[in-house]
Design a protein around this motif. Structure first.
Motif, short mmCIF file in Angstrom:
data_model
loop_
_atom_site.label_atom_id
_atom_site.label_comp_id
_atom_site.label_asym_id
_atom_site.label_seq_id
_atom_site.Cartn_x
_atom_site.Cartn_y
_atom_site.Cartn_z
N GLU A 40 0.83 -1.21 0.00
CA GLU A 40 0.00 0.00 0.00
C GLU A 40 0.86 1.26 0.00
OE1 GLU A 40 -2.99 2.16 3.13
OE2 GLU A 40 -3.16 -0.02 2.92
N ARG A 41 1.90 1.28 0.83
CA ARG A 41 2.78 2.46 0.90
C ARG A 41 3.53 2.67 -0.42
NH1 ARG A 41 -0.36 2.91 4.34
NH2 ARG A 41 0.06 3.17 6.55
N LEU A 42 4.00 1.61 -1.03
CA LEU A 42 4.69 1.74 -2.31
C LEU A 42 3.75 2.27 -3.38
CD1 LEU A 42 6.88 -1.49 -2.27
CD2 LEU A 42 7.70 0.89 -2.19
N GLN A 43 2.50 1.81 -3.36
CA GLN A 43 1.52 2.31 -4.32
C GLN A 43 1.27 3.80 -4.11
OE1 GLN A 43 0.14 0.44 -6.98
NE2 GLN A 43 -0.26 2.55 -7.56
N GLN A 44 1.16 4.21 -2.86
CA GLN A 44 0.96 5.63 -2.55
C GLN A 44 2.15 6.46 -3.03
OE1 GLN A 44 0.32 4.89 1.66
NE2 GLN A 44 -1.74 5.78 1.51
N LEU A 45 3.36 5.96 -2.80
CA LEU A 45 4.55 6.67 -3.24
C LEU A 45 4.64 6.73 -4.76
CD1 LEU A 45 7.04 5.28 -0.57
CD2 LEU A 45 6.36 7.69 -0.86
N GLN A 46 4.21 5.66 -5.43
CA GLN A 46 4.17 5.67 -6.89
C GLN A 46 3.14 6.68 -7.40
OE1 GLN A 46 4.49 1.67 -8.97
NE2 GLN A 46 4.16 1.04 -6.83
N ASN A 47 1.97 6.70 -6.78
CA ASN A 47 0.92 7.63 -7.19
C ASN A 47 1.35 9.08 -7.00
OD1 ASN A 47 -0.72 5.46 -7.81
ND2 ASN A 47 -1.92 5.59 -5.93
N ALA A 48 2.19 9.33 -5.99
CA ALA A 48 2.69 10.68 -5.72
C ALA A 48 3.88 11.04 -6.61
CB ALA A 48 3.06 10.80 -4.25
N GLY A 49 4.38 10.06 -7.38
CA GLY A 49 5.51 10.32 -8.26
C GLY A 49 6.85 10.33 -7.56
N ILE A 50 6.91 9.72 -6.37
CA ILE A 50 8.14 9.71 -5.57
C ILE A 50 8.94 8.44 -5.79
CG2 ILE A 50 9.01 9.75 -3.18
CD1 ILE A 50 6.52 11.49 -2.52
N VAL A 51 8.25 7.34 -6.07
CA VAL A 51 8.88 6.04 -6.30
C VAL A 51 8.40 5.52 -7.65
CG1 VAL A 51 8.87 3.62 -5.51
CG2 VAL A 51 9.22 5.45 -3.87
N GLU A 52 9.28 4.82 -8.34
CA GLU A 52 8.94 4.18 -9.61
C GLU A 52 9.21 2.69 -9.51
OE1 GLU A 52 11.55 6.27 -12.24
OE2 GLU A 52 10.16 7.95 -12.46
N LYS A 53 8.37 1.91 -10.19
CA LYS A 53 8.60 0.47 -10.29
C LYS A 53 9.25 0.21 -11.63
CE LYS A 53 6.34 -3.94 -9.51
NZ LYS A 53 5.06 -4.59 -9.18
N VAL A 55 11.16 -2.04 -14.75
CA VAL A 55 10.80 -3.20 -15.57
C VAL A 55 11.19 -4.50 -14.87
CG1 VAL A 55 11.21 -4.36 -17.78
CG2 VAL A 55 10.99 -1.87 -17.70
N ASP A 56 12.32 -4.48 -14.14
CA ASP A 56 12.77 -5.69 -13.44
C ASP A 56 12.04 -5.90 -12.10
OD1 ASP A 56 13.92 -3.76 -11.83
OD2 ASP A 56 15.97 -4.44 -12.12
N LYS A 57 10.97 -5.10 -11.89
CA LYS A 57 10.09 -5.19 -10.72
C LYS A 57 10.76 -4.75 -9.43
CE LYS A 57 7.01 -8.34 -12.88
NZ LYS A 57 6.00 -9.28 -12.82
N THR A 58 11.85 -4.00 -9.53
CA THR A 58 12.42 -3.39 -8.34
C THR A 58 11.85 -1.98 -8.21
OG1 THR A 58 14.35 -2.57 -9.55
CG2 THR A 58 14.56 -4.71 -8.44
N TYR A 59 11.97 -1.42 -7.03
CA TYR A 59 11.48 -0.08 -6.76
C TYR A 59 12.67 0.85 -6.59
CZ TYR A 59 7.02 -2.34 -5.96
OH TYR A 59 5.87 -3.07 -6.12
N GLU A 60 12.52 2.08 -7.10
CA GLU A 60 13.58 3.07 -6.94
C GLU A 60 12.95 4.45 -6.79
OE1 GLU A 60 16.17 3.48 -10.29
OE2 GLU A 60 14.52 3.75 -11.69
N LEU A 61 13.72 5.36 -6.24
CA LEU A 61 13.26 6.73 -6.13
C LEU A 61 13.23 7.37 -7.51
CD1 LEU A 61 15.28 7.96 -3.01
CD2 LEU A 61 12.93 7.13 -3.07
N SER A 62 12.19 8.12 -7.78
CA SER A 62 12.11 8.90 -9.02
C SER A 62 12.99 10.15 -8.83
CB SER A 62 10.67 9.32 -9.27
OG SER A 62 10.25 10.22 -8.25
N SER A 63 13.05 11.00 -9.83
CA SER A 63 13.82 12.24 -9.67
C SER A 63 13.22 13.09 -8.55
CB SER A 63 13.89 13.02 -10.98
OG SER A 63 12.60 13.32 -11.46
N ALA A 64 11.89 13.10 -8.43
CA ALA A 64 11.24 13.81 -7.32
C ALA A 64 11.60 13.16 -5.99
CB ALA A 64 9.73 13.84 -7.52
N GLY A 65 11.67 11.84 -5.97
CA GLY A 65 12.04 11.12 -4.75
C GLY A 65 13.47 11.40 -4.33
N ILE A 66 14.36 11.52 -5.31
CA ILE A 66 15.76 11.84 -5.01
C ILE A 66 15.85 13.24 -4.43
CG2 ILE A 66 18.01 12.29 -6.08
CD1 ILE A 66 17.29 9.95 -8.05
#
Length: 93
Positions: A40-53, A55-66
């Motif tokens: 749920e938290r990862l989905q919220q962070l993705q929706n906010a544009g802070i985290v990206e999933k 292609v290899d299904k790992t999660y990383e910070l987006s430029s906004a997250g950085i």
């Protein structure tokens, strides 16, 4: 700001700061966070544009997250300096 106040959000950002992580590794690093809560938290962070999933299904910070991480580093640094100050002051009492 409301998002950052939710339980486990800051911890997830902290763990993702060094680089991408898969879901299972991220959950392992977060200790008592349940799979459903982390999802749920990862989905919220993705929706906010802070985290990206990725292609290899790992999660990383987006430029906004950085950028957010850099701001949080300042807050964490202040917190460490302030808590050291409090320890010094209480030792003088």
């Amino acid at each position: 700001m409301e998002l950052l106040g939710q339980r486990w959000i800051l911890r997830a950002l902290w763990e993702l700061e060094p680089g991408p992580l898969g879901f299972l590794e991220l959950r392992r690093r977060m200790g008592n966070c349940s799979s459903s809560t982390l999802s749920e938290r990862l989905q919220q962070l993705q929706n906010a544009g802070i985290v990206e999933k990725r292609v290899d299904k790992t999660y990383e910070l987006s430029s906004a997250g950085i950028e957010l991480g850099a701001a949080l580093q300042q807050v964490w640094g202040w917190s460490e300096r302030w808590s050291a100050h409090l320890v010094t002051c209480s030792a003088l009492d």
